[in-house]
Scaffold this active site. Sequence first.
Site, PDB file in Angstrom:
ATOM      1  N   ASN A  88     -35.078  27.343  54.394  1.00 21.85           N
ATOM      2  CA  ASN A  88     -35.837  26.108  54.629  1.00 21.85           C
ATOM      3  C   ASN A  88     -35.787  25.150  53.440  1.00 21.85           C
ATOM      4  OD1 ASN A  88     -37.394  27.572  52.861  1.00 21.85           O
ATOM      5  ND2 ASN A  88     -39.278  27.461  54.052  1.00 21.85           N
ATOM      6  N   HIS A  89     -34.882  25.365  52.512  1.00 24.44           N
ATOM      7  CA  HIS A  89     -34.782  24.496  51.347  1.00 24.44           C
ATOM      8  C   HIS A  89     -34.105  23.175  51.716  1.00 24.44           C
ATOM      9  CE1 HIS A  89     -34.935  28.355  48.693  1.00 24.44           C
ATOM     10  NE2 HIS A  89     -36.128  27.999  49.151  1.00 24.44           N
ATOM     11  N   PHE A  90     -34.503  22.111  51.044  1.00 27.56           N
ATOM     12  CA  PHE A  90     -33.962  20.792  51.380  1.00 27.56           C
ATOM     13  C   PHE A  90     -34.202  19.808  50.243  1.00 27.56           C
ATOM     14  CE2 PHE A  90     -38.371  20.826  52.891  1.00 27.56           C
ATOM     15  CZ  PHE A  90     -38.870  19.649  52.338  1.00 27.56           C
ATOM     16  N   HIS A 147     -48.676  24.672  51.739  1.00 24.81           N
ATOM     17  CA  HIS A 147     -47.525  24.009  51.118  1.00 24.81           C
ATOM     18  C   HIS A 147     -46.725  23.191  52.127  1.00 24.81           C
ATOM     19  CE1 HIS A 147     -45.403  27.274  53.022  1.00 24.81           C
ATOM     20  NE2 HIS A 147     -44.237  26.953  52.502  1.00 24.81           N
ATOM     21  N   ASN A 167     -44.581  30.065  45.170  1.00 24.18           N
ATOM     22  CA  ASN A 167     -44.278  31.505  45.157  1.00 24.18           C
ATOM     23  C   ASN A 167     -44.319  31.970  43.715  1.00 24.18           C
ATOM     24  OD1 ASN A 167     -43.730  31.259  47.886  1.00 24.18           O
ATOM     25  ND2 ASN A 167     -41.643  32.019  47.772  1.00 24.18           N
ATOM     26  N   LYS A 174     -29.405  19.403  53.692  1.00 22.79           N
ATOM     27  CA  LYS A 174     -29.540  20.852  53.634  1.00 22.79           C
ATOM     28  C   LYS A 174     -28.251  21.507  53.152  1.00 22.79           C
ATOM     29  CE  LYS A 174     -32.182  23.150  56.281  1.00 22.79           C
ATOM     30  NZ  LYS A 174     -33.269  23.329  55.304  1.00 22.79           N
ATOM     31  N   GLU A 204     -34.999  15.748  50.503  1.00 20.22           N
ATOM     32  CA  GLU A 204     -35.255  14.727  51.528  1.00 20.22           C
ATOM     33  C   GLU A 204     -35.605  13.382  50.913  1.00 20.22           C
ATOM     34  OE1 GLU A 204     -37.000  15.656  55.533  1.00 20.22           O
ATOM     35  OE2 GLU A 204     -38.763  14.734  54.592  1.00 20.22           O
TER      36      GLU A 204
END
Length: 382
Positions: A140-142, A296, A243, A375, A144
């Site tokens: 789910n990293h991005f 988050h 995290n 992505k 934007e």
Amino acid sequence: MTSSHLAASDSGESQGLRRFYGSGAWIEGDAERQLTQTLTRPGVQAVAAFPDLHPGIHGPVGAAILSERVHPALIGGDIGCGMAMFRLDLPARRLKLDKAAAALRGLGDSWWGNPWAALEAEGLHPETFPAALGTLGGGNHFCELQAVAALDDPEEAARAGVDSGSLLLLVHTGSRAFGPMLLGALTPAEQEALDLATEAGADYLRQQEMAVRWAALNRRVIAERAAELLRAEALLIVDSPHNLLEPHAGGWLHRKGAAKTSPGGLVPLAGSREAPSWLLKAAVETPEGALDSLAHGAGRRYRRSAMHGRVGRSKSELLRLERPAGGSRVICEDRGLLIEEAGAAYKDARKVLADLVAFGLAAPVVETRPLLTFKTARETRT
């Protein structure tokens, strides 16, 4: 899947669990079961669960856990993962979306900078995964590019340097291979409960802190890369890890998908590729049991495997995932990832925000809308 009807005042609070979501929140039964299981871990004193709560591999995501003992599995492998928001010195009125989309594909190339010097400047050993620095990774990293949709608190927004014509970057990533290496170096028993008096425990604490710093540096490098591709400069507004492990109130605070806050501090809340995000201001007086943490993001509604067959079944559907309603663009040249990270995979971010406001955890400062979400792209250099 089931929608939970438990609120922060319901049963379970006397056992150290606080739920900061109302009866309308979309919470899977598996996530609720993981909360209950977490309370049975040795030394766990308190758990705060937020409206983005969803099941994780080792425990709930969207929760903060205070324990007398350290449980590395609760943080997982992506140590230091978080979100950082930046303001670009490029006004929105000057942005040409097609050109920007072509330019941002360059994030798929290897970083052209000097990772060894960047690591040394951050007080990290220059051989601490230099090849991975400046890269997003998967999941789910991005990165934007966002426009301002609304100024909910114009005065606070102005203090952050944001006005109605600003362009923002929201970067979500972590420590890449560093964090998984630290978790994998522990035995299964140590991952569940780590004795800090051992060499393995002391080494984990030391390197965990380094991974958090590495991840923050990585977000900054990615933002600088994106800004350079857009011929702009990126100015940091806030970096918020979600995290990590920290000493807290005589114990150890484990955050997994729970943003670190400070009284009155700014925190990003990510929506999805098809939904708004926000810059929030945390409450000055933290509600009891919140453990200095916040949601988050929207949080997953459907697991990754459940998205296959749900969306992207035809070329036209895939095109809509790349060009969502509202005119934004998604750069993701991995078909599986494009499907798994579709907007439909996530909860309604507005409802998550509404719960945070209702429980006195935070207030919105800026609402943003996605313009370009990067992505993954194939490297173009030879």
